[in-house]
Write an enzyme that holds these catalytic residues in place. Structure first.
Site, short mmCIF file in Angstrom:
data_model
loop_
_atom_site.label_atom_id
_atom_site.label_comp_id
_atom_site.label_asym_id
_atom_site.label_seq_id
_atom_site.Cartn_x
_atom_site.Cartn_y
_atom_site.Cartn_z
N CYS A 114 -53.64 -23.31 52.25
CA CYS A 114 -54.46 -22.70 53.08
C CYS A 114 -53.85 -22.83 54.56
O CYS A 114 -54.64 -22.01 55.44
CB CYS A 114 -55.96 -23.45 52.95
SG CYS A 114 -56.53 -23.35 51.29
N HIS A 268 -59.39 -19.96 58.37
CA HIS A 268 -59.13 -19.90 56.90
C HIS A 268 -60.26 -19.58 56.37
O HIS A 268 -61.21 -20.28 56.33
CB HIS A 268 -58.31 -21.06 56.40
CG HIS A 268 -58.43 -21.12 54.77
ND1 HIS A 268 -57.69 -20.12 53.83
CD2 HIS A 268 -59.12 -21.95 54.00
CE1 HIS A 268 -58.01 -20.39 52.59
NE2 HIS A 268 -58.79 -21.45 52.54
N ASN A 298 -61.28 -16.00 48.17
CA ASN A 298 -60.07 -17.23 48.92
C ASN A 298 -58.80 -16.71 48.49
O ASN A 298 -58.68 -17.21 47.29
CB ASN A 298 -60.74 -18.44 48.78
CG ASN A 298 -60.04 -19.54 49.32
OD1 ASN A 298 -58.76 -19.04 49.70
ND2 ASN A 298 -60.52 -20.44 49.59
#
Lengths: 345, 82
Positions: A114, A268, A298
């Site tokens: 990430c 993120h 995600n």
């Protein structure tokens, strides 16, 4: 000479996994509950034979087709992935050939999740501003869904597959302006490694055991077959509560700015519930905090370039705007930087 | 921190009718306990009470009262540090 972010394109595989489909697997959940707790309506899932390299080729090809650059312009390709095609060779080397890049082009993979896009920007800036190269492709590509057990809702609700291709290019600098990319703040805490991990498949717990039917057991004697993503969501959440406010303060301090100097905050895109909590905790004005993940979930290292592209398309970014980018997660690893928006198409 | 305030926050988090959670309630027996409400609980403790309680500590708490004790301990150590 300074590095600027010139163009972004991204690619999502066509197969959709939406909330009603997830609820067929886990009947005690509702589509509304998943939406309200994650901010995600659907994720894209790579086909069995569709690898990170395939997603990356699609994303970079879109960049070439957009006219932002051509294969012969690229001096250096870096691929951020934790789901590479092979242990070796480097997937970026495969991409050099498949994309028709020059053989005088540098290429490397780097393994981050990430936080990866921030680190990619940092390395690209270093390569350009030390005069080594002019055009760097920062490619992020993941197929985390191949690591996910179909019934593990804690991760299946969140993660989707994607690739993003970002062109970082050299431009004459104007010293009176803030840098187009930078400064940077980085951080690492390997104590968190166990909280977001694929334990098997590497050298410590090779997959050979599966072929012989043995399986591989973890310390609690859970059989982990095949290489499977494990996430301790509460621990990861606690980590973000500790790390992210300091990270935001750190980048403001390093850049000599206050929140008033930031036109858009882009974190993120881990999950919207967590992002809203962080936003309120850090006291970021909601109208300057951008979230774009309902269409793809995600996507690990691709969330920031995807959200940047969407913010641009939605008219939320104009030339000269200052954008704070903040990445954090698996490792634990984190990083933040400032962008002066230079993309005008 | 007082008990009614803490219980009210739990009722809101788990979206259960008033009076269904008591100090003696076993934490993981609360209707709706899941990985997502676990994260919500950490968020609530941070937002409403200004404490960060680790997931391991929460899991070691048997009842709501055990968790309240942990929050009290954390609050007093924060005050001492300040």
């Amino acid at each position: 000479m300074q590095a600027i972010l010139k163009a972004i394109e991204y690619y999502l595989p066509p197969q959709v996994l939406n909330n009603p489909q997830l609820c067929e697997i886990a009947p005690n959940w509702s589509p509304q509950k998943i939406q309200s707790k994650t901010g995600i309506e659907e994720r894209r899932i790579s086909e069995e034979e569709e690898l990170s390299s395939d997603l990356a080729v699609k994303a970079v090809t879109k960049l070439f087709e957009s006219g932002a650059c051509q294969p012969e312009d690229i001096d250096y390709l870096m691929l951020c992935t934790q789901s590479p095609d092979y242990f070796l060779p480097t997937t970026a080397c495969l991409l050099q050939h498949r994309l028709g890049l020059r053989t005088s082009c540098g290429a490397l993979d780097f393994n981050l999740g990430c936080s990866g896009f921030i680190y990619g920007l940092g390395m690209a800036k270093g390569l350009i501003e030390t005069g080594q190269v002019k055009n760097v492709l920062v490619v992020t590509a993941e197929t985390y869904t191949k690591f996910i057990t179909p019934t593990d809702m804690s991760v299946r609700t969140l993660f989707g597959d994607a690739s993003a291709a970002t062109l970082i290019t050299a431009q004459d600098s104007h010293s009176e302006q803030a840098p187009a990319i930078g400064p940077f703040v980085y951080g690492t805490d390997g104590r968190g490694a166990k909280n977001l991990i694929v334990q098997t498949g590497g050298m410590r717990k090779p997959v050979a055991g599966f072929a012989s039917g043995g399986g591989v057991e973890d310390a609690d004697e859970h059989v982990l077959v095949p290489p499977t993503l494990y996430m301790n969501g509460p621990e990861i959440f606690l980590f973000t509560l500790d790390a992210v406010p300091d990270l935001v303060a750190g980048i403001c301090n390093r850049a000599g700015i206050t929140f008033d100097d930031v036109d858009l905050f882009l974190f993120h895109q881990a999950n919207e519930y967590m992002l809203r909590h962080l936003r309120d905790k850090i006291e970021i004005p909601p109208e300057r905090f951008y979230v774009s993940m309902s269409h793809c979930g995600n996507t690990v290292s691709s969330t920031i370039p995807i959200a940047l592209k969407e913010a641009h398309k939605a008219g939320r970014l104009k030339t000269g705007d200052r954008v704070m980018l903040v990445g954090f997660g698996v490792g634990y690893s984190w990083g933040a930087t400032m962008l002066r928006w230079a993309m005008n198409t | 921190m007082n008990a009614p305030q803490f219980l009210a926050a739990l009722h809101e988090l788990f979206d259960v009718s008033a009076g269904s959670i008591h100090k003696e309630t076993v934490l993981q027996d609360i209707a709706g306990w899941s990985s997502m409400t676990f994260i919500g609980l950490i968020a609530m403790l941070d937002e409403d009470f200004g404490v960060r309680i680790s997931p391991g500590t929460i899991l070691r708490c048997h009842t709501v009262e055990d968790l309240m004790d942990e929050v009290t301990v954390e609050l007093s150590s924060t005050k001492m540090a300040a």
